[in-house]
Design a protein around this motif. Sequence first.
Motif, PDB file in Angstrom:
ATOM      1  N   UNK A  70       0.826  -1.209   0.000  1.00 47.09           N
ATOM      2  CA  UNK A  70       0.000   0.000   0.000  1.00 47.09           C
ATOM      3  C   UNK A  70       0.858   1.256   0.000  1.00 47.09           C
ATOM      4  N   UNK A  71       1.903   1.268   0.819  1.00 51.37           N
ATOM      5  CA  UNK A  71       2.794   2.425   0.864  1.00 51.37           C
ATOM      6  C   UNK A  71       3.492   2.618  -0.482  1.00 51.37           C
ATOM      7  N   UNK A  72       3.821   1.521  -1.135  1.00 54.70           N
ATOM      8  CA  UNK A  72       4.489   1.591  -2.443  1.00 54.70           C
ATOM      9  C   UNK A  72       3.598   2.224  -3.500  1.00 54.70           C
ATOM     10  N   UNK A  73       2.303   1.940  -3.444  1.00 53.17           N
ATOM     11  CA  UNK A  73       1.363   2.553  -4.389  1.00 53.17           C
ATOM     12  C   UNK A  73       1.344   4.064  -4.201  1.00 53.17           C
ATOM     13  N   UNK A  74       1.271   4.513  -2.974  1.00 52.74           N
ATOM     14  CA  UNK A  74       1.220   5.953  -2.704  1.00 52.74           C
ATOM     15  C   UNK A  74       2.497   6.635  -3.179  1.00 52.74           C
ATOM     16  N   UNK A  75       3.636   6.025  -2.927  1.00 53.00           N
ATOM     17  CA  UNK A  75       4.898   6.596  -3.385  1.00 53.00           C
ATOM     18  C   UNK A  75       4.977   6.607  -4.913  1.00 53.00           C
ATOM     19  N   UNK A  76       4.561   5.521  -5.543  1.00 48.49           N
ATOM     20  CA  UNK A  76       4.607   5.436  -7.007  1.00 48.49           C
ATOM     21  C   UNK A  76       3.707   6.488  -7.652  1.00 48.49           C
ATOM     22  N   UNK A  77       2.506   6.646  -7.133  1.00 52.74           N
ATOM     23  CA  UNK A  77       1.599   7.657  -7.694  1.00 52.74           C
ATOM     24  C   UNK A  77       2.171   9.065  -7.520  1.00 52.74           C
ATOM     25  N   UNK A  78       2.849   9.301  -6.417  1.00 51.74           N
ATOM     26  CA  UNK A  78       3.502  10.589  -6.214  1.00 51.74           C
ATOM     27  C   UNK A  78       4.579  10.810  -7.272  1.00 51.74           C
ATOM     28  N   UNK A  79       5.313   9.767  -7.597  1.00 54.92           N
ATOM     29  CA  UNK A  79       6.370   9.861  -8.612  1.00 54.92           C
ATOM     30  C   UNK A  79       5.821  10.016 -10.026  1.00 54.92           C
ATOM     31  N   UNK A  80       4.563   9.688 -10.223  1.00 54.27           N
ATOM     32  CA  UNK A  80       3.992   9.735 -11.567  1.00 54.27           C
ATOM     33  C   UNK A  80       3.593  11.145 -11.997  1.00 54.27           C
ATOM     34  N   UNK A  81       3.767  12.105 -11.118  1.00 54.55           N
ATOM     35  CA  UNK A  81       3.427  13.494 -11.461  1.00 54.55           C
ATOM     36  C   UNK A  81       4.523  14.428 -10.939  1.00 54.55           C
ATOM     37  N   UNK A  82       4.618  15.591 -11.537  1.00 54.17           N
ATOM     38  CA  UNK A  82       5.678  16.510 -11.116  1.00 54.17           C
ATOM     39  C   UNK A  82       5.424  17.100  -9.728  1.00 54.17           C
ATOM     40  N   UNK A  83       6.508  17.343  -9.014  1.00 57.07           N
ATOM     41  CA  UNK A  83       6.412  17.953  -7.691  1.00 57.07           C
ATOM     42  C   UNK A  83       6.025  16.943  -6.635  1.00 57.07           C
ATOM     43  N   UNK A  84       6.095  17.358  -5.412  1.00 56.73           N
ATOM     44  CA  UNK A  84       5.707  16.504  -4.290  1.00 56.73           C
ATOM     45  C   UNK A  84       4.194  16.595  -4.133  1.00 56.73           C
ATOM     46  N   UNK A  85       3.479  15.797  -4.920  1.00 60.21           N
ATOM     47  CA  UNK A  85       2.021  15.873  -5.013  1.00 60.21           C
ATOM     48  C   UNK A  85       1.436  14.486  -4.763  1.00 60.21           C
ATOM     49  N   UNK A  86       1.282  14.109  -3.487  1.00 61.93           N
ATOM     50  CA  UNK A  86       0.776  12.767  -3.198  1.00 61.93           C
ATOM     51  C   UNK A  86      -0.676  12.599  -3.622  1.00 61.93           C
ATOM     52  N   UNK A  87      -1.078  11.361  -3.853  1.00 63.55           N
ATOM     53  CA  UNK A  87      -2.447  11.087  -4.310  1.00 63.55           C
ATOM     54  C   UNK A  87      -3.465  11.200  -3.182  1.00 63.55           C
ATOM     55  N   UNK A  88      -4.698  11.375  -3.576  1.00 62.27           N
ATOM     56  CA  UNK A  88      -5.809  11.334  -2.627  1.00 62.27           C
ATOM     57  C   UNK A  88      -6.162   9.865  -2.369  1.00 62.27           C
ATOM     58  N   UNK A  89      -6.934   9.625  -1.347  1.00 63.63           N
ATOM     59  CA  UNK A  89      -7.387   8.266  -1.055  1.00 63.63           C
ATOM     60  C   UNK A  89      -8.184   7.699  -2.223  1.00 63.63           C
ATOM     61  N   UNK A  90      -8.995   8.539  -2.874  1.00 64.07           N
ATOM     62  CA  UNK A  90      -9.794   8.086  -4.025  1.00 64.07           C
ATOM     63  C   UNK A  90      -8.882   7.672  -5.178  1.00 64.07           C
ATOM     64  N   UNK A  91      -7.809   8.410  -5.403  1.00 62.63           N
ATOM     65  CA  UNK A  91      -6.869   8.047  -6.475  1.00 62.63           C
ATOM     66  C   UNK A  91      -6.169   6.728  -6.172  1.00 62.63           C
ATOM     67  N   UNK A  92      -5.836   6.505  -4.916  1.00 60.69           N
ATOM     68  CA  UNK A  92      -5.198   5.239  -4.530  1.00 60.69           C
ATOM     69  C   UNK A  92      -6.168   4.089  -4.758  1.00 60.69           C
ATOM     70  N   UNK A  93      -7.413   4.251  -4.321  1.00 61.33           N
ATOM     71  CA  UNK A  93      -8.424   3.182  -4.516  1.00 61.33           C
ATOM     72  C   UNK A  93      -8.610   2.886  -5.999  1.00 61.33           C
ATOM     73  N   UNK A  94      -8.701   3.926  -6.817  1.00 60.36           N
ATOM     74  CA  UNK A  94      -8.900   3.740  -8.276  1.00 60.36           C
ATOM     75  C   UNK A  94      -7.712   3.010  -8.883  1.00 60.36           C
ATOM     76  N   UNK A  95      -6.516   3.338  -8.465  1.00 54.83           N
ATOM     77  CA  UNK A  95      -5.313   2.692  -9.001  1.00 54.83           C
ATOM     78  C   UNK A  95      -5.260   1.218  -8.635  1.00 54.83           C
ATOM     79  N   UNK A  96      -5.690   0.888  -7.441  1.00 52.54           N
ATOM     80  CA  UNK A  96      -5.592  -0.490  -6.950  1.00 52.54           C
ATOM     81  C   UNK A  96      -6.646  -1.410  -7.542  1.00 52.54           C
ATOM     82  N   UNK A  97      -7.664  -0.850  -8.185  1.00 48.37           N
ATOM     83  CA  UNK A  97      -8.718  -1.700  -8.778  1.00 48.37           C
ATOM     84  C   UNK A  97      -8.222  -2.406  -9.988  1.00 48.37           C
TER      85      UNK A  97
END
Length: 166
Positions: free
Chosen positions: A139-166
């Motif tokens: 789970x932590x790896x998903x959050x870090x990866x999604x942060x890396x997928x966009x410029x700047x230190x912009x972590x994902x929302x909970x909804x974005x994490x749920x959508x990615x994991x589906x």
Amino acid sequence: MTISYDPNCRPSLMGDPASARIRIESLVALADVVKVSSEDLEWLCPSRDVADAAQDGLARGPAMVVVVVVTLGAAGAYGVCGAGSTSVPAVAVTVADTVGAGDAYTAGLLDALYRRGLLGVPELGTLTSPDLLTDILAEASVISALTCSRPGADPPTAAEVRAFRR
């Protein structure tokens, strides 16, 4: 309360590695959750085995340390708790920027522990399964990866994490 620690080494600000290592080890001894990057370990303890360093961190902490995690960048993450150790692969994303990846990982780690009721004094030490640790690191790896997928230190929302994991 749970104490989380990430040394987040900055060699140009921390002096020599030997002095920094002494300070960092004293803080690891106070922490319940430790997250360190492989780059930090390489600077602090060149050529030291990741598993050995993580196990040493677990042994240094208070009796109720829950987990020590070493992030390995594109190689994933390694974690150890009283019940054993585990590794998880990195989550594949197109990397736009790695700024904030470590902080996002730590936030994801703490969130995953929180949602399982594993934060706070009565709950520490209840991470009794390497399989549970694997799920938490994933789970932590998903959050870090999604942060890396966009410029700047912009972590994902909970909804974005749920959508990615589906």
